[in-house]
Design an enzyme around this catalytic site. Structure first.
Site, PDB file in Angstrom:
ATOM      1  N   GLU A  67      -6.005  -9.603   4.152  1.00  0.00           N
ATOM      2  CA  GLU A  67      -5.122 -10.075   2.686  1.00  0.00           C
ATOM      3  C   GLU A  67      -5.758 -11.230   2.170  1.00  0.00           C
ATOM      4  O   GLU A  67      -6.085 -11.250   0.602  1.00  0.00           O
ATOM      5  CB  GLU A  67      -3.935 -10.070   2.850  1.00  0.00           C
ATOM      6  CG  GLU A  67      -3.215  -8.787   3.280  1.00  0.00           C
ATOM      7  CD  GLU A  67      -3.030  -8.486   4.633  1.00  0.00           C
ATOM      8  OE1 GLU A  67      -3.434  -9.238   5.522  1.00  0.00           O
ATOM      9  OE2 GLU A  67      -2.494  -7.274   5.200  1.00  0.00           O
ATOM     10  N   HIS A 123       8.684  -7.204   7.398  1.00  0.00           N
ATOM     11  CA  HIS A 123       8.630  -6.091   6.380  1.00  0.00           C
ATOM     12  C   HIS A 123       9.684  -6.089   5.490  1.00  0.00           C
ATOM     13  O   HIS A 123       9.618  -4.753   4.622  1.00  0.00           O
ATOM     14  CB  HIS A 123       8.092  -4.473   6.932  1.00  0.00           C
ATOM     15  CG  HIS A 123       6.651  -4.563   7.605  1.00  0.00           C
ATOM     16  ND1 HIS A 123       6.176  -5.339   8.592  1.00  0.00           N
ATOM     17  CD2 HIS A 123       5.780  -3.924   7.123  1.00  0.00           C
ATOM     18  CE1 HIS A 123       5.122  -5.055   8.807  1.00  0.00           C
ATOM     19  NE2 HIS A 123       4.685  -4.214   8.129  1.00  0.00           N
TER      20      HIS A 123
END
Lengths: 333, 341
Positions: A67, A136
């Protein structure tokens, strides 16, 4: 695929986002989208299914699980003629890319005396209750709202998602857009099959009312609207205002609503402590103090890492009932 | 006090080192001029800082000039570079105006970034300078992204990512190199290994062999003498051509030395590196002295020509300092401009 050619057709929140991206990619060849499993897989949430068929793998680009690397690459590409959309999948992964967001993208325009621009869109998600546990499930839009140089979008409806996303892509600044995961399929609404843009920094009154203002963001707009229906049954008229972007923040619309109703709750799925609710509540209190019946109240996610077990997780997010109860209490009903 | 020309070089007789003549007299003299310009610029930065005329920090590039010059003289004006906190040399080598650089260093309105960036953030779109970066390794993604855009837009540009060996500890560099090789992006990673991560010898921070890290990605790599401007220029030219042809990125480790401290305030350095080591580099391996001697040994220039170059540049740099010292500060009302485009 969404139906076309009917002005009143309904799209899911997810399909509205896909349509926004597709329209902008057709309009501007410099728009590309990159992230993990965005091409054939259509993202882990299956929101972009089919885009790669139209635009090819040169524009819908699968990246390594990297990322920070591809966000940094997106920043450089944005500076040099591209308009990249970077998809980091879970908002929690902001922790991985934050240097590129906060120290690079956000500051390059200012540090260069306005010479370089960074027209990048960073897609992140937010929202709990998917049983995905602490890494998450967070709603971290406050992190980005804290940094000068970023714009932060938190759409709540399918209509807004399309118009705001298109505005984000056309914006010359770095924009972080937080898409609510539960909303992808659950939220549905009318979305015109045409080109429209919703300017960043304009709040929307989702429901008019006169007794109390519920300022709500993202998923909490639906919560607030349901609470407003419940309040109506006991004779309380609630106004629901959605800022739609946390920065720029449409202070005027929020303050005017509260001046009219004299009561306010700010509801957000981000952590309550040091969060968006605190910022908005104090903005309203500073500008509408003498019109207020009492303190502006805040409802955010509990100050705990989001737990896994359903009965634990469910209590971390403000509920319809909690909003209803607090509003009723504030209106002395 | 300039350190230029304080000692002659040691090593193989310079007449025997003919490699380099093929690039022509003009280029060879430009390499010299640009290195001297950086040296003189940095000496004035040191002076301004010492006289408390310069706010903040300055990280001097003195000793490393051959790398910026050798690399940037191999680039086109519209090729991109990203730079570091030790970035004045890169900016100048890429074509920045010393007047506007000094003005920025002093926080003046007319400076490259309107006084909003300072020493560690000079950027200049007109010369392809994407900006210096105060996060070690922070620009690896940006340079790689510029290379990505160049490939996508088919504009034939190359991006050079300058960084010190301290950035070898940063993960972003490896994520970026992986993407660059995977997608055959036209980017050159130039590692300026001056031996020290701030105040720590790099051997204490860097496991294994530096170039093996790039090799692991399949990236073409070489270690070169960062004090030899002709070698830098010739080797990097080869890899730039290769990158421009979209044959893949490269990683060049340039061995060099930072004459001064980590920043200008770092004067008592004996606790982390011996004085004799500093003296050895300054007297034996100075890139400007070495190149000057070579130019003379090979009949490209005589001492008078080199002295004239230096005199002209002294005049230019002194004028640039005066310009900057006399320039106006930005009005405080400008503080919240340029946050958003």
């Amino acid at each position: 695929m969404p139906e076309t050619a009917t002005a009143v057709r309904e799209l899911t929140f997810g399909d509205a986002i896909k349509e926004a991206i597709a329209e902008e990619m057709r309009r501007d060849p410099r728009v590309v989208l990159m992230g993990e499993d965005v091409a054939e897989a259509g993202t882990t949430f299956k929101v972009l299914t089919g885009l790669v068929d139209e635009f090819g793998k040169d524009r819908i680009i699968d990246t390594p699980i990297s990322e920070a690397g591809f966000t940094g690459l997106g920043v450089g590409a944005a500076m040099t003629g591209m308009r990249p959309i970077v998809d980091i999948m879970f908002g929690d992964f902001l922790g991985i890319i934050m240097d590129q967001v906060a120290n690079q993208a956000a500051k390059i325009h200012y540090m260069s005396g306005g010479k370089w621009k960074v027209p990048i869109v960073i897609r992140a998600t937010m929202g709990a209750t998917r049983r995905s546990a602490a890494q998450h499930s967070q709603s971290l839009h406050a992190w980005c709202s804290h940094i000068p140089g970023l714009k932060v979008v938190v759409p709540s409806t399918a209509y807004d998602a399309k118009g705001l996303f298109k505005a984000a892509i056309r914006d010359d600044n770095p924009v972080v857009i937080f898409e609510h995961k539960i909303s992808y399929k659950k939220v549905k609404g009318p979305v015109p099959d045409e080109d429209y843009v919703i300017p960043l920094g304009v709040a929307d009154v989702k429901r008019e009312g006169s007794d109390i203002t519920l300022v709500a963001l993202s998923s909490m707009v639906q919560t607030a609207l349901r609470a407003a229906s419940m309040l109506e049954e006991i004779g309380v008229s609630a106004e629901v205002v959605d800022p739609r972007t946390t920065w720029p923040l449409d202070e005027k619309t929020l303050v005017e609503s509260v001046k009219k109703t004299s009561r306010c709750i700010v509801i957000d799925e981000g952590y309550g402590r040091y969060g968006v609710t605190g910022e908005i509540a104090s903005t309203i209190q500073e500008q509408a103090f003498y019109d207020l019946d009492g303190p502006v109240r805040r409802m955010g996610a509990m100050h705990v890492p989001i737990p896994f077990s359903p009965p634990l997780e469910d209590v971390t997010v403000p509920s319809d009932q909690q909003v209803f109860e607090l509003a009723r209490q504030m209106c002395n009903r | 006090m300039s350190t230029i020309g304080t000692a002659g070089p040691k090593g193989p007789a310079l007449q025997e080192q003919r490699a380099g003549l093929e690039i022509g007299k003009d280029k060879l003299l430009t390499l010299y001029r640009q290195m001297v310009a950086i040296r003189l610029f940095e000496e004035r930065v040191n002076d301004l800082y010492t006289r408390a005329l310069m706010p903040g920090l300055a990280h001097l590039y003195i000793g490393e000039e051959a790398i910026a010059v050798g690399v940037c003289e191999a680039l086109n004006n519209d090729d991109y570079i990203t730079s570091t906190h030790r970035g004045h040399g890169h900016c100048l080598a890429k074509g920045a105006d010393p007047k506007l650089m000094f003005a920025e260093l002093l926080g003046k309105e007319i400076g490259y970034c309107k006084g909003k960036g300072g020493s560690m953030h000079i950027a200049d779109p007109a010369t392809g300078n994407l900006g210096a970066n105060a996060i070690v390794g922070g620009s690896a993604g940006i340079a790689t992204g510029a290379a990505y855009a160049s490939k996508y837009l088919k504009n034939g540009r190359v991006a050079v990512c300058f960084f010190g060996e301290g950035a070898l500890g940063q993960g972003l560099l490896y994520e970026s190199m992986n993407l660059a090789q995977l997608w055959k992006l036209p980017v050159i990673y130039v590692c300026e290994n001056n031996g020290y991560n701030e105040y720590t010898h790099f051997s204490e921070s860097t496991a294994g062999e530096v170039t093996k890290r790039a090799e692991a990605f399949g990236i073409a790599t070489e270690t070169i003498d960062g004090q030899n401007v002709r070698e830098v220029h010739s080797v990097v030219s080869k890899y730039i051509a290769r990158a421009r042809g979209l044959e893949g990125p490269a990683f060049l480790q340039c061995i060099t030395y930072r004459y001064h401290g980590h920043h200008v305030g770092d004067v008592a350095r004996a606790y982390y590196r011996p004085k004799a080591e500093e003296q050895d580099w300054v007297t034996q391996r100075d890139p400007i002295t070495l190149h000057g001697e070579w130019l003379m040994a090979n009949g490209v220039a005589d001492r008078a020509t080199l002295d004239k170059i230096q005199e002209e540049l002294i005049k230019e740099m002194d004028g640039a300092v005066d310009f900057a010292v006399n320039a106006a500060y930005p009005d405080p009302s400008k503080v919240d401009q340029d946050i958003y485009a």
